[in-house]
Design a protein around this motif. Structure first.
Motif, PDB file in Angstrom:
ATOM      1  N   HIS A 320      16.137   8.406 -16.376  1.00 26.32           N
ATOM      2  CA  HIS A 320      16.790   7.246 -17.064  1.00 26.32           C
ATOM      3  C   HIS A 320      17.732   7.889 -17.965  1.00 26.32           C
ATOM      4  CE1 HIS A 320      14.139   7.977 -20.557  1.00 26.32           C
ATOM      5  NE2 HIS A 320      13.079   8.113 -19.616  1.00 26.32           N
ATOM      6  N   GLY A 321      18.611   7.190 -18.680  1.00 29.59           N
ATOM      7  CA  GLY A 321      19.668   7.645 -19.451  1.00 29.59           C
ATOM      8  C   GLY A 321      21.023   7.494 -19.145  1.00 29.59           C
ATOM      9  N   ILE A 322      21.937   7.716 -19.738  1.00 26.87           N
ATOM     10  CA  ILE A 322      23.503   7.414 -19.545  1.00 26.87           C
ATOM     11  C   ILE A 322      24.118   8.627 -19.454  1.00 26.87           C
ATOM     12  CG2 ILE A 322      25.475   6.217 -20.391  1.00 26.87           C
ATOM     13  CD1 ILE A 322      24.101   4.239 -21.615  1.00 26.87           C
ATOM     14  N   ALA A 410      20.089  -1.000 -20.137  1.00 27.57           N
ATOM     15  CA  ALA A 410      19.455  -0.713 -18.685  1.00 27.57           C
ATOM     16  C   ALA A 410      18.884   0.822 -18.891  1.00 27.57           C
ATOM     17  CB  ALA A 410      20.567  -0.869 -17.867  1.00 27.57           C
ATOM     18  N   SER A 411      19.514   1.768 -19.584  1.00 28.37           N
ATOM     19  CA  SER A 411      19.037   2.955 -19.560  1.00 28.37           C
ATOM     20  C   SER A 411      17.866   3.237 -20.341  1.00 28.37           C
ATOM     21  CB  SER A 411      20.326   3.917 -20.237  1.00 28.37           C
ATOM     22  OG  SER A 411      20.296   3.724 -21.568  1.00 28.37           O
ATOM     23  N   LEU A 412      17.685   2.347 -21.529  1.00 28.51           N
ATOM     24  CA  LEU A 412      16.379   2.382 -22.251  1.00 28.51           C
ATOM     25  C   LEU A 412      15.276   1.686 -21.569  1.00 28.51           C
ATOM     26  CD1 LEU A 412      17.941   1.502 -25.760  1.00 28.51           C
ATOM     27  CD2 LEU A 412      17.192   3.729 -24.976  1.00 28.51           C
ATOM     28  N   THR A 413      15.538   1.068 -20.430  1.00 28.47           N
ATOM     29  CA  THR A 413      14.316   0.317 -19.769  1.00 28.47           C
ATOM     30  C   THR A 413      14.120   1.077 -18.570  1.00 28.47           C
ATOM     31  OG1 THR A 413      15.984  -1.266 -18.880  1.00 28.47           O
ATOM     32  CG2 THR A 413      14.558  -1.819 -20.730  1.00 28.47           C
ATOM     33  N   GLY A 414      14.443   2.278 -18.346  1.00 28.68           N
ATOM     34  CA  GLY A 414      14.129   3.222 -17.203  1.00 28.68           C
ATOM     35  C   GLY A 414      15.094   3.094 -16.033  1.00 28.68           C
ATOM     36  N   HIS A 415      16.456   3.022 -16.439  1.00 27.84           N
ATOM     37  CA  HIS A 415      17.121   3.072 -15.232  1.00 27.84           C
ATOM     38  C   HIS A 415      18.274   4.242 -15.581  1.00 27.84           C
ATOM     39  CE1 HIS A 415      16.162  -1.109 -15.514  1.00 27.84           C
ATOM     40  NE2 HIS A 415      16.330  -0.886 -14.097  1.00 27.84           N
ATOM     41  N   LEU A 416      18.809   5.035 -14.599  1.00 27.38           N
ATOM     42  CA  LEU A 416      19.848   6.066 -14.636  1.00 27.38           C
ATOM     43  C   LEU A 416      21.273   5.333 -14.490  1.00 27.38           C
ATOM     44  CD1 LEU A 416      20.409   9.075 -15.012  1.00 27.38           C
ATOM     45  CD2 LEU A 416      20.055   9.246 -12.739  1.00 27.38           C
ATOM     46  N   VAL A 417      22.060   5.364 -15.485  1.00 27.05           N
ATOM     47  CA  VAL A 417      23.208   4.728 -15.573  1.00 27.05           C
ATOM     48  C   VAL A 417      24.314   5.878 -15.740  1.00 27.05           C
ATOM     49  CG1 VAL A 417      24.547   2.929 -16.706  1.00 27.05           C
ATOM     50  CG2 VAL A 417      22.241   2.793 -16.959  1.00 27.05           C
ATOM     51  N   PHE A 418      25.428   5.504 -14.803  1.00 28.94           N
ATOM     52  CA  PHE A 418      26.873   6.417 -14.733  1.00 28.94           C
ATOM     53  C   PHE A 418      27.788   5.407 -15.182  1.00 28.94           C
ATOM     54  CE2 PHE A 418      23.897   8.438 -11.802  1.00 28.94           C
ATOM     55  CZ  PHE A 418      23.934   9.880 -12.153  1.00 28.94           C
TER      56      PHE A 418
END
Length: 589
Positions: A320-322, A410-418
């Motif tokens: 996860h993270g941006i 979204a990144s804080l709830t367990g998703h990897l964001v680009f």
């Protein structure tokens, strides 16, 4: 004597990993046979997996079958009269092309698949002689076909007058090289499109002047005049583009936007068309060309060095993270993100993207294009994505606070964001989010890293020349002059480098026929990767300015854009002048 399987040859000679071979074999067995061809070739699967290169496959097939091979197919070495006996559609479909005769009268045929014996027999019947296969990469054969069959402007590629709908999707994609309409304006416009694709242009500009219509192509980021037409044809040229793009030909007072889809020289090309009325009379037209059949480049192929490649691999494998990519329009941000997607695209990940527009289709990834007229915005699409159980989300651009906040959530709830933002350098990405209204603590806790990038033109390998730079140029490179002149300077080697310059030298542009006398051919990226270290996070929480953040990032190992550009110079990839021009606005004071 039994033939050694191609997989074993590639393991032995090309460094193919045994695990990759097993995976490819499993894919081959699981995939349904394609119509008329049977199971997909193992070599094709391995190249698609990037387990081996196309060149390595060619060498392996030639070794397996005891055939000659070539990695290049220069058009000036091809017997044009012999080659054009074969219908262009057949040559393209089979990726076969007669290229010359042997001393004993046999015809040499460049082939991608030397086991396609029925197609080889057909060519033998057409040319009336024995044929002998020469194994050549398929893309090189297609390039040669397009150049060999190219015609003069007088009888080039003819188009159709059929009107498209708003999205341009209703027209059958018939290659303009295979059409027969004789209308002069249609021939002229389609020759523009054909030549633009052949020369690798990204944009076409058609601009009515006071006495003429000026046409320019943007190639490798630089505009270049390509032809002129009499002003009396301006309205007819504009009308032809509007008809192709499904625009209103009667409306000449307002700007319009449309889309054209065509097959041009064997490639599926998506064109975005924009018109605008201008003061000299008439309307200017700008066409952005997107090659849907382009090969997606790996991160190493766009210019990442080993160190940055390792760091990027670690980032895109996080749960996860941006990861933000920044840079101006046309700096290659989307290509970099697609390269990231390709590296992590596996069946066990659910990857969703929202883009404007969807530039390339990625197999196994669900892609959504924004549509302002029906309120399908980045924010609305992203909000919907969260109900589709995603693992990875790509947001084409963060333009407003709403999109930024949903991406961060979204990144804080367990998703990897680009995603991408428009800033001049990596530290500016933090201040840009804060300026949008995102709370600094959310930026500090969600962003993993920010990558800034630019595109620089690569020197033409046919004509680049080595020289010894003077003291001012060495100072601009930011390297130790004594180490550089003695050849003791240690430089990170980049994968796309080819024959680095001699010790104490760099390359500069000269110009030749191969590069249209520009000295450059193709582009690559230069990068600035800022990891969110504890110091950078602390400054982000304090709402520090971008210069303060940049100083801290450099102190913790970040390599500025210009410094990475000079690594490309020392690898012989580009010139000092090109890097200085590309990083003019990115100097660190």
């Amino acid at each position: 004597m039994a033939l050694l399987p191609i997989g074993q040859i590639l393991v032995r000679d090309a460094g193919l990993l045994a695990g990759a071979l097993e995976e490819a074999l499993a894919q081959q067995q699981a995939a349904p046979p394609s119509e008329g061809r049977g199971p997909e070739r193992l070599g094709e699967i391995l190249v698609r997996m990037r387990a081996v290169t196309a060149e390595a496959l060619v060498r392996g097939l030639a070794t397996q079958l005891g055939l000659p091979h070539r990695l290049e197919l220069p058009p000036d070495g091809i017997d044009v009269e012999l080659a054009t006996r074969v219908p262009i559609n057949f040559a393209r479909a089979q990726k076969m092309l007669p290229i010359g005769r042997t001393d004993d009268g046999a015809v040499l045929v460049a082939v991608e698949d030397p086991l396609a014996v029925l197609a080889l027999d057909d060519i033998g019947s057409i040319v009336g002689a024995e044929v002998r296969a020469v194994v050549v990469p398929g893309e090189k054969i297609v390039e040669a076909i397009n150049k060999v069959y190219a015609r003069s402007d007088a009888d080039l590629a003819k188009g159709s007058d059929s009107r498209e709908d708003d999205e341009g999707a209703s027209e059958e994609l018939v290659d303009i090289l295979d059409l027969t309409d004789e209308a002069p304006i249609i021939r002229w416009v389609n020759s523009l499109l054909f030549n633009a694709v052949r020369e690798g242009a990204s944009d076409i500009h058609v601009e009515p002047q006071e006495k003429e219509v000026l046409v320019r192509y943007r190639i490798d980021g630089a505009l270049r005049e390509t032809r002129r037409a009499n002003k009396k044809f301006a309205s007819s040229i504009t009308a032809r583009f509007k008809i192709m793009a499904g625009l209103n030909i009667a409306e000449k007072r307002l700007p319009q936007d449309g889309r054209i889809r065509r097959r041009i020289a064997g490639k599926d090309i998506d064109m975005r068309v924009a018109t605008a009325p201008i003061s000299t009379g008439g309307e200017r037209i700008t066409v952005r060309l997107l090659d849907k059949s382009s090969v997606l480049l790996d991160l190493a192929d766009v210019g990442f060095g080993p160190e940055y490649l390792r760091m990027m691999q670690e980032l895109i494998e996080r749960p996860h993270g941006i990861l933000l990519v920044t840079g101006p329009t046309g700096s290659g941000k989307t290509s970099t993100l697609y390269g990231c997607m390709a590296r992590i695209n596996k069946p066990d990940l659910n990857i969703l993207t929202v883009e404007d527009p969807v530039e390339y289709q990625l197999e196994g990834i669900s892609q959504v294009q924004v549509h302002a007229k029906i309120d399908l915005t980045f924010a609305n699409a992203l909000r919907s994505f969260l109900r589709h159980d995603p693992d990875v989300i790509l947001v084409g651009e963060i333009r407003d606070l709403e999109t930024a906040e949903i991406a961060i959530q979204a990144s804080l709830t367990g998703h990897l964001v680009f995603s991408t933002v428009h800033t001049n350098d990596a530290p500016g990405g933090i201040t840009r989010l804060v300026d949008m209204g995102v709370q600094p603590f959310l930026v500090a806790s969600s962003v993993m890293a920010i990558l800034a990038q630019r595109l620089v033109r690569k020197l033409c390998r046919e004509c680049r020349e080595a020289y010894q730079p003077d003291d001012d140029e060495i100072a601009q490179m930011g390297v130790d002059a004594a180490l550089f002149r003695t050849g003791k300077l240690q430089v990170e080697r980049v994968k796309i480098a080819d024959r680095p310059p001699p010790p104490g030298h760099v390359y500069r542009a000269r110009g030749c026929k191969a590069c249209l006398d520009t000295g450059y051919k193709g582009r690559c990226g230069i990068f600035e990767l800022m990891m969110m270290s504890d110091e950078v996070r602390h400054l982000a929480l304090k709402n520090a300015d971008s210069n303060e953040i940049k100083r801290a990032a450099i102190a913790h190992g970040m390599r500025p854009l210009r410094q990475d550009g000079m690594v490309k110079v020392l690898n012989g990839i580009t010139s000092i002048a090109e890097v200085l021009m590309a990083t003019e606005e990115s100097l660190f004071e």
